[in-house]
Design an enzyme around this catalytic site. Structure first.
Site, PDB file in Angstrom:
ATOM      1  N   ASP A 162     -42.801  27.954  10.408  1.00 43.24           N
ATOM      2  CA  ASP A 162     -41.826  27.049   9.769  1.00 43.24           C
ATOM      3  C   ASP A 162     -40.396  27.583   9.884  1.00 43.24           C
ATOM      4  O   ASP A 162     -40.098  28.671   9.406  1.00 43.24           O
ATOM      5  CB  ASP A 162     -42.236  26.908   8.293  1.00 43.24           C
ATOM      6  CG  ASP A 162     -41.257  26.138   7.422  1.00 43.24           C
ATOM      7  OD1 ASP A 162     -40.305  25.531   7.947  1.00 43.24           O
ATOM      8  OD2 ASP A 162     -41.477  26.129   6.185  1.00 43.24           O
ATOM      9  N   HIS A 171     -39.022  26.061   1.202  1.00 42.97           N
ATOM     10  CA  HIS A 171     -39.169  26.793   2.465  1.00 42.97           C
ATOM     11  C   HIS A 171     -38.533  28.176   2.332  1.00 42.97           C
ATOM     12  O   HIS A 171     -37.486  28.329   1.718  1.00 42.97           O
ATOM     13  CB  HIS A 171     -38.481  26.034   3.599  1.00 42.97           C
ATOM     14  CG  HIS A 171     -39.036  24.653   3.810  1.00 42.97           C
ATOM     15  ND1 HIS A 171     -40.055  24.386   4.686  1.00 42.97           N
ATOM     16  CD2 HIS A 171     -38.724  23.482   3.226  1.00 42.97           C
ATOM     17  CE1 HIS A 171     -40.336  23.094   4.656  1.00 42.97           C
ATOM     18  NE2 HIS A 171     -39.543  22.519   3.769  1.00 42.97           N
TER      19      HIS A 171
END
Lengths: 561, 561
Positions: free
Chosen positions: B200, B373
């Site tokens: 990611d 994130h």
């Protein structure tokens, strides 16, 4: 095999130093009458410990248990982890010491300086070493800190694994040539099951993830790239990564490098020998030659980034350095943060340098420093990697230990399994439970010159009083049988006030002493010296406080005849 | 056993969506003619995709290879990872889907809404599941993100392990009841040897460690503790942790809670059913009853934190909401950050709310939001845990992927082993080497109402022009044989300028069209309709640009007789 007694089933864990303080780290892990000792550090005295060079621990617990000691395992080469070794060996010769290459080299130097090389066996270890101590064994895991070769220690006992992290941050991008923390090995310890985690609490008050040393390198490069004149670069001598980063940029800029300060010289010598540092031929020049090189082609590496009064940088700042005077265009980079307690000294040095015309660049403003210790996110990461059953924060003052236990609780260690201890407290732990059961003496011992332990808190208190208000002595020769004052009283003072400029105060003080002696003989039948001393102290203290609001130490000096 | 051809020894890895963009994540891992598909997301259209509801991927690669597909594995329940499933199933019915409990419940709702429940087999997994697909198998590791039940995926192939992280942060202190990331399992994969890490990249531009959700909880508690009036709390419906944290404080304060917005209602229903949320009896009230409760005893949970024009919050802000009007004393908390591209809409809503008298508290100022994130430190931590041989940043725009490969290089992945790819690029990888060898079509497909793929870039471009400068139509009935204009030209416009208020402009435009038609017949021998259209467009565009500096779409409408 006979059933073991309850006692031998517990692991006993204690700190000889390092709890409730930053410094003199020393921990012991005992199982079945065998002790593994981890680290042996000094503490640098705070400003109120006047005239004290270092503080070490009282080693009497180890001296009493000398036959149980298996060895001294060192996590890394900082003074607060190895500095006590010479003092320990004088009291406990013959201990086996296990340390990584850099720490070992630093210890070796210490032993040579102190003539102690024959008093112990030095053993080099690395993170793959396994120390087999019979029922206990010791393994290691690589961490990162502000000095290379930093290890965490896992002591494997029949009751479970005791992990002592050493000092650590998770520097995931360490500078060239140094390996990253061994996360896999830490996680494996966690999977295998850690009974007790003893973890570095230094930055428990900092909520973030500490910046990588590499990040500082970028700042140093940017800053040095813009400097045209002479660069004076001050940092901890032990921070070899930092020295390397500054040196690399200086070399790229075609600068010669001169090294000032004995510990910096030693660090660079060790760093070169162990391959951490590398200087092209003719880059390093002798201190005496600094003025032969033009400023834009010179960097001076020096100690004194903590404002230490005798270090090179302080002498440069106050104009008393032999080789170096500040000239306009010089830039001084403090690649460090002041240790709390040194802030005033550091500011004093910065002021001195700026008044002399230097441009001074220091830590917080310019990202030229990062901590060697992990912040809260890294402390939590260690907790999550190790998943300990019990937790004992180490390496920190009380408030740091306290916050660190709160972090542990957020990481699923139950509150009743967290132990905030003091030096000398003994934690008994087995696979089921842990509790503090005992305490041994582990007070500070002061090192003043060559003396250890000959200075106690009372002496320090006197030095504090002396440093604050000075002393006043009153001398008189007294015939004890008659009370006749044969000479004096004379008054002299040191560090009090300028008595000569207060002739009246001296005269009056003499009169106070005179009357005190006379009154003593009038009112008492058998006057002795201590009665006179007491009378003089009382009279003079009261009088001086009344007139000056100061409380100098009063020293009566009666010569009785 | 016959020697395998070279082709079958390679693992083929590709993105159908998710590279060069934030959204529509969909990756496939192929070995020996079998494909594991990971995720199937939508992308929310940016402001320039006018009238488009969602963007999905062109699934033709999978349709062509339908017989190879082993299953669709879902990392978590966000729309950009599951939103495309109904569209995929319409084109590829019968796929097996594997997902954790919450994602599965959300997928189930989608399938029910779309009448697709019979078109696939839903299988519940957790981090201990092992999907045995013959030569390949799939295992999982628990991560943390802004929705519970988030998994990373490890596809074990004969050539090595391919890890796809899913969306992650390292939230080491997740909020109540949710487990921390499984560092031990990640480190074990790293020890076993990861061939390719797909990680990611969302926050690759953020240098820090992302704050724990728990930290936001503390801020929410402090902020809500000081509010006396009504609270309107807006966040993503999928952020169940956030909803729980706000609800817990509201419950402690004795507030009733009303829920507005269909996705928020669905999220709370799912959250209660799966045990993530728990409301005491009578805490949740019907929207119609909000005005029966005094403001200090009410919290409204609603969608619209991204400024979506039809969401509850926007309608509250512009005064068109049925049940709720802002009154002074109301506090609106935006517990979210605007997605880039939504900033203007969010600011518009904030302005509306403040003008109506509300106190508005939003993200950056007040710590009422944290990202789901991980920042750079966490991306590096993942790299160090996994120690991959090859690296492929996913889930990000180009610059994020780029920075992420730089971080990988700092974490000792050689530059030539890092692959910045585009959707449709095929990376062939085996235990020795990796290279991009192929490309299949994987363009955007637009979903507009019920239509999929019937809108292409040309249509979107027209909508852009229309949205910017409007349209101007010119109608006339023309006798083609003679060139006689039987009626018109009439001019009408939409979205251009107020033509009625510029009578002269209309008159002049009519004249331009009239002359253009006449000139066409004068200069050409065989005039047809398209020649007239072209002439009218040229004349009118030039004239209007000259007068207004605008370029409306010009639509000539000639009725030829």
């Amino acid at each position: 095999m006979p059933t073991k007694s309850k006692k031998t089933k517990n692991v006993r864990v204690a700190a000889i130093g390092g709890l409730g303080e930053i410094g003199k780290n020393m921990y012991c892990i005992e199982y079945n009458d065998k002790i593994v000792v981890i680290d042996c550090g000094i503490k640098f005295p705070e400003d109120d410990l006047l005239g004290i060079d270092y503080v070490i621990s009282d080693y009497q617990h180890l001296i009493k248990n000398r036959d149980k000691i298996l060895g001294l395992v060192i996590t890394h080469g900082h003074e607060d982890h190895i500095g006590g070794i010479p003092f320990l060996l004088r009291q406990l010769p013959g201990i086996d010491i296990y340390a990584g290459p850099l720490a070992l080299a630093l210890i070796q130097s210490k032993l040579e300086e102190n003539g102690l090389t024959k008093d112990c066996q030095l053993n080099e270890i690395n993170e793959d070493s396994v120390l087999d101590f019979g029922e206990m064994s010791v393994t290691f895991f690589r961490t990162t800190h502000s000095i290379p070769d930093t290890l965490g220690v896992a002591v494997h006992t029949p009751e479970g694994i005791i992990v002592q992290t050493g000092d650590f941050k998770f520097d995931l991008t360490p500078v060239d040539g140094q390996p990253a923390p061994n996360l896999q090995r830490m996680a494996k310890l966690g999977s295998d099951g850690v009974l007790l985690l003893m973890s570095d609490s230094t930055n428990a008050e900092i909520p973030t993830f500490t910046k990588s040393e590499r990040f500082v390198g970028t700042s140093i490069r940017n800053i040095m790239g813009a400097i045209e004149g002479r660069i004076i670069f001050a940092s901890f001598a032990s921070n070899i990564s930092r020295i390397k980063q500054a040196s690399d940029v200086a070399i790229e800029q075609g600068r010669k490098i001169a090294v000032f300060g004995r510990s910096m010289e030693a660090a660079i010598k060790n760093g070169i020998e162990l391959g951490y540092l590398d200087y092209p031929k003719d880059t390093l020049i002798e201190p005496k030659d600094v003025n032969k090189v033009s400023g834009d082609k010179l960097m001076i590496l020096c100690t004194g980034s903590q404002g230490e009064p005798m270090a090179a940088l302080s002498r440069i700042a106050n104009g008393t350095h032999k080789q170096i005077s500040i000239v306009p265009g010089d830039t001084v980079i403090f690649s460090s943060s002041p240790i709390p307690g040194n802030t005033a000294s550091v500011n004093h040095v910065i002021n001195g340098l700026e008044e002399a015309g230097a441009n001074v660049i220091h830590g917080k403003v310019n990202n030229v420093h990062t901590s060697g210790h992990g912040g809260q996110e890294e402390q939590k990461l260690m907790l999550r990697l190790m998943k300990p059953k019990f937790f004992m924060p180490i390496h920190g003052e009380y408030r740091m230990l306290k916050i660190h236990t709160e972090l542990a609780q957020l990481c699923d260690v139950p509150k009743e399994n967290c132990f905030i201890m003091e030096n000398g407290d003994v934690l008994e732990v087995n696979h089921e439970k842990a509790e503090v059961v005992d305490h041994f003496p582990a007070s500070d011992a002061f090192v003043d010159g060559n003396g250890i332990g000959d200075i106690g808190n009372a002496v320090i208190h006197e030095r504090q009083l002396l440093s604050e208000d000075g002393l006043v002595a009153a001398c008189a020769t007294v015939k004890m049988k008659t009370g006749q004052i044969l000479s004096g009283p004379d008054i002299l003072s040191r560090g009090f006030i300028y008595m000569r400029e207060s002739g009246d105060l001296i005269n009056q003080a003499q009169k106070q002493v005179y009357h005190a002696i006379k009154q003593c003989f009038r009112e008492q039948q058998h006057v002795n010296e201590s009665m006179l001393n007491e009378a003089i102290i009382d009279a003079l203290q009261d009088y001086l406080y009344d007139k000056t609001e100061r409380k100098p130490i009063v020293i009566p000096m009666i010569i009785s005849v």
